[in-house]
Design a protein around this motif. Sequence first.
Motif, PDB file in Angstrom:
ATOM      1  N   ALA A   7       0.748  -1.237  -0.213  1.00  0.00           N
ATOM      2  CA  ALA A   7       0.039   0.042   0.031  1.00  0.00           C
ATOM      3  C   ALA A   7       0.667   1.262  -0.017  1.00  0.00           C
ATOM      4  O   ALA A   7       0.409   2.149  -0.594  1.00  0.00           O
ATOM      5  CB  ALA A   7      -0.927   0.020   1.126  1.00  0.00           C
ATOM      6  N   ALA A   8       1.807   1.064   0.796  1.00  0.00           N
ATOM      7  CA  ALA A   8       2.757   2.517   0.741  1.00  0.00           C
ATOM      8  C   ALA A   8       3.676   2.618  -0.760  1.00  0.00           C
ATOM      9  O   ALA A   8       3.713   3.604  -0.986  1.00  0.00           O
ATOM     10  CB  ALA A   8       3.930   2.201   1.991  1.00  0.00           C
ATOM     11  N   VAL A   9       4.080   1.790  -1.213  1.00  0.00           N
ATOM     12  CA  VAL A   9       4.526   1.604  -2.649  1.00  0.00           C
ATOM     13  C   VAL A   9       3.777   2.075  -3.592  1.00  0.00           C
ATOM     14  O   VAL A   9       3.778   3.059  -4.263  1.00  0.00           O
ATOM     15  CB  VAL A   9       5.225   0.414  -3.145  1.00  0.00           C
ATOM     16  N   THR A  10       2.377   1.683  -3.557  1.00  0.00           N
ATOM     17  CA  THR A  10       1.178   1.945  -4.322  1.00  0.00           C
ATOM     18  C   THR A  10       1.056   3.645  -4.218  1.00  0.00           C
ATOM     19  O   THR A  10       0.718   4.267  -5.062  1.00  0.00           O
ATOM     20  CB  THR A  10       0.040   1.425  -4.378  1.00  0.00           C
ATOM     21  N   ALA A  11       0.775   3.990  -3.045  1.00  0.00           N
ATOM     22  CA  ALA A  11       0.551   5.607  -2.776  1.00  0.00           C
ATOM     23  C   ALA A  11       1.698   6.102  -3.411  1.00  0.00           C
ATOM     24  O   ALA A  11       1.403   7.271  -3.798  1.00  0.00           O
ATOM     25  CB  ALA A  11       0.448   5.636  -1.261  1.00  0.00           C
ATOM     26  N   LEU A  12       2.916   5.644  -2.841  1.00  0.00           N
ATOM     27  CA  LEU A  12       3.910   6.809  -3.426  1.00  0.00           C
ATOM     28  C   LEU A  12       4.078   6.725  -5.064  1.00  0.00           C
ATOM     29  O   LEU A  12       4.593   7.515  -5.446  1.00  0.00           O
ATOM     30  CB  LEU A  12       5.318   6.179  -2.985  1.00  0.00           C
ATOM     31  N   ILE A  13       3.732   5.596  -5.609  1.00  0.00           N
ATOM     32  CA  ILE A  13       3.655   5.788  -7.012  1.00  0.00           C
ATOM     33  C   ILE A  13       2.647   6.712  -7.449  1.00  0.00           C
ATOM     34  O   ILE A  13       2.813   7.492  -8.671  1.00  0.00           O
ATOM     35  CB  ILE A  13       3.722   4.245  -7.708  1.00  0.00           C
ATOM     36  N   THR A  45       9.921  17.226  -9.592  1.00  0.00           N
ATOM     37  CA  THR A  45      11.165  17.014  -8.737  1.00  0.00           C
ATOM     38  C   THR A  45      10.572  16.212  -7.551  1.00  0.00           C
ATOM     39  O   THR A  45      10.839  15.217  -7.307  1.00  0.00           O
ATOM     40  CB  THR A  45      11.695  18.247  -8.414  1.00  0.00           C
ATOM     41  N   LEU A  46       9.202  16.515  -7.155  1.00  0.00           N
ATOM     42  CA  LEU A  46       8.533  15.790  -6.053  1.00  0.00           C
ATOM     43  C   LEU A  46       8.163  14.497  -6.505  1.00  0.00           C
ATOM     44  O   LEU A  46       8.057  13.608  -6.000  1.00  0.00           O
ATOM     45  CB  LEU A  46       7.583  16.478  -5.524  1.00  0.00           C
ATOM     46  N   GLY A  47       7.591  14.697  -7.979  1.00  0.00           N
ATOM     47  CA  GLY A  47       7.126  13.223  -8.473  1.00  0.00           C
ATOM     48  C   GLY A  47       8.076  12.375  -8.565  1.00  0.00           C
ATOM     49  O   GLY A  47       8.058  10.986  -8.193  1.00  0.00           O
ATOM     50  N   ILE A  48       9.299  12.817  -9.248  1.00  0.00           N
ATOM     51  CA  ILE A  48      10.160  11.697  -9.441  1.00  0.00           C
ATOM     52  C   ILE A  48      11.001  11.329  -8.332  1.00  0.00           C
ATOM     53  O   ILE A  48      11.380  10.068  -8.077  1.00  0.00           O
ATOM     54  CB  ILE A  48      11.306  12.222 -10.493  1.00  0.00           C
ATOM     55  N   GLY A  49      10.958  12.314  -7.115  1.00  0.00           N
ATOM     56  CA  GLY A  49      11.474  11.840  -5.893  1.00  0.00           C
ATOM     57  C   GLY A  49      10.613  11.046  -5.263  1.00  0.00           C
ATOM     58  O   GLY A  49      11.163   9.817  -4.652  1.00  0.00           O
ATOM     59  N   SER A  50       9.381  10.851  -5.450  1.00  0.00           N
ATOM     60  CA  SER A  50       8.475  10.060  -4.810  1.00  0.00           C
ATOM     61  C   SER A  50       8.372   8.488  -5.648  1.00  0.00           C
ATOM     62  O   SER A  50       8.403   7.756  -4.970  1.00  0.00           O
ATOM     63  CB  SER A  50       6.998  10.350  -4.909  1.00  0.00           C
ATOM     64  N   LEU A  51       8.767   8.502  -6.775  1.00  0.00           N
ATOM     65  CA  LEU A  51       8.925   7.386  -7.274  1.00  0.00           C
ATOM     66  C   LEU A  51      10.107   6.784  -7.142  1.00  0.00           C
ATOM     67  O   LEU A  51      10.207   5.445  -7.120  1.00  0.00           O
ATOM     68  CB  LEU A  51       8.903   7.459  -8.930  1.00  0.00           C
ATOM     69  N   LEU A  52      11.321   7.305  -7.074  1.00  0.00           N
ATOM     70  CA  LEU A  52      12.309   6.650  -6.698  1.00  0.00           C
ATOM     71  C   LEU A  52      12.607   6.070  -5.165  1.00  0.00           C
ATOM     72  O   LEU A  52      13.161   5.119  -5.057  1.00  0.00           O
ATOM     73  CB  LEU A  52      13.648   7.865  -6.705  1.00  0.00           C
ATOM     74  N   ILE A  53      11.772   6.953  -4.138  1.00  0.00           N
ATOM     75  CA  ILE A  53      11.528   6.326  -3.176  1.00  0.00           C
ATOM     76  C   ILE A  53      10.693   5.077  -2.906  1.00  0.00           C
ATOM     77  O   ILE A  53      11.159   4.138  -1.983  1.00  0.00           O
ATOM     78  CB  ILE A  53      10.996   7.510  -2.038  1.00  0.00           C
ATOM     79  N   ALA A  54       9.635   5.146  -3.761  1.00  0.00           N
ATOM     80  CA  ALA A  54       8.817   4.018  -4.071  1.00  0.00           C
ATOM     81  C   ALA A  54       9.644   2.641  -4.537  1.00  0.00           C
ATOM     82  O   ALA A  54       9.225   1.564  -3.925  1.00  0.00           O
ATOM     83  CB  ALA A  54       7.774   4.081  -4.885  1.00  0.00           C
ATOM     84  N   SER A  55      10.551   3.083  -5.361  1.00  0.00           N
ATOM     85  CA  SER A  55      11.422   1.934  -6.095  1.00  0.00           C
ATOM     86  C   SER A  55      12.178   1.255  -4.734  1.00  0.00           C
ATOM     87  O   SER A  55      12.488  -0.076  -4.763  1.00  0.00           O
ATOM     88  CB  SER A  55      12.317   2.360  -7.029  1.00  0.00           C
ATOM     89  N   MET A  56      12.931   2.069  -4.084  1.00  0.00           N
ATOM     90  CA  MET A  56      13.677   1.911  -2.783  1.00  0.00           C
ATOM     91  C   MET A  56      13.126   0.998  -1.684  1.00  0.00           C
ATOM     92  O   MET A  56      13.555   0.115  -1.394  1.00  0.00           O
ATOM     93  CB  MET A  56      14.411   3.139  -2.303  1.00  0.00           C
ATOM     94  N   LEU A  57      11.883   1.423  -1.632  1.00  0.00           N
ATOM     95  CA  LEU A  57      10.998   0.833  -0.666  1.00  0.00           C
ATOM     96  C   LEU A  57      10.489  -0.616  -1.065  1.00  0.00           C
ATOM     97  O   LEU A  57      10.406  -1.503  -0.436  1.00  0.00           O
ATOM     98  CB  LEU A  57       9.673   1.697  -0.192  1.00  0.00           C
ATOM     99  N   TYR A  58      10.294  -0.716  -2.358  1.00  0.00           N
ATOM    100  CA  TYR A  58       9.690  -1.945  -3.058  1.00  0.00           C
ATOM    101  C   TYR A  58      10.746  -3.066  -2.729  1.00  0.00           C
ATOM    102  O   TYR A  58      10.641  -4.151  -2.399  1.00  0.00           O
ATOM    103  CB  TYR A  58       9.477  -1.647  -4.207  1.00  0.00           C
ATOM    104  N   PHE A  59      12.076  -2.507  -3.259  1.00  0.00           N
ATOM    105  CA  PHE A  59      12.997  -3.463  -3.065  1.00  0.00           C
ATOM    106  C   PHE A  59      13.458  -3.843  -1.863  1.00  0.00           C
ATOM    107  O   PHE A  59      14.085  -5.031  -1.575  1.00  0.00           O
ATOM    108  CB  PHE A  59      14.312  -3.083  -4.050  1.00  0.00           C
ATOM    109  N   ALA A  60      13.225  -2.874  -0.739  1.00  0.00           N
ATOM    110  CA  ALA A  60      13.717  -3.387   0.609  1.00  0.00           C
ATOM    111  C   ALA A  60      12.631  -4.156   1.118  1.00  0.00           C
ATOM    112  O   ALA A  60      13.096  -4.974   1.746  1.00  0.00           O
ATOM    113  CB  ALA A  60      13.852  -1.932   1.186  1.00  0.00           C
ATOM    114  N   ILE A  61      11.447  -4.114   0.609  1.00  0.00           N
ATOM    115  CA  ILE A  61      10.318  -5.007   1.427  1.00  0.00           C
ATOM    116  C   ILE A  61      10.413  -6.423   0.545  1.00  0.00           C
ATOM    117  O   ILE A  61      10.004  -7.499   0.942  1.00  0.00           O
ATOM    118  CB  ILE A  61       9.136  -4.246   1.046  1.00  0.00           C
TER     119      ILE A  61
END
Length: 119
Positions: A7-13, A45-61
């Motif tokens: 849900a967090a990754v989906t929300a960030l995307i 910048t906020l959009g691409i930052g959110s997508l990058l953090i979603a990617s980082m969170l996805y691979f960590a989870i």
Amino acid sequence: MHWIGEAAVTALILIGAFFLLVGSFGLAKLPDLMRRLHGPSKSTTLGIGSLLIASMLYFAIAGAHISFHEMLITIFLFLTAPVTAHMLAKAHILRSHKDRSSLPPTNRPSGWATLDVHK
């Protein structure tokens, strides 16, 4: 993968996609440079930052290796986008005002440019 992480990754995307859409629309539709500058420097910048953090969170989870490349790219974007926007806005102000006396005072000896050649 845990459903809270999904849900967090989906929300960030979704948040990232929304900000990218708004920033791209602003870049395409706003009339002049000073208004058009806000699209890529703020919301994109906020959009691409959110997508990058979603990617980082996805691979960590997901249990794969933890990658800090996305975090470094996000930090680099958040540091360079405002500086670039400031430099573009300052260049636009200096080029659009032929009479430098009409510019507001800077209270600095160098004036509006670091190297003031026109003195």
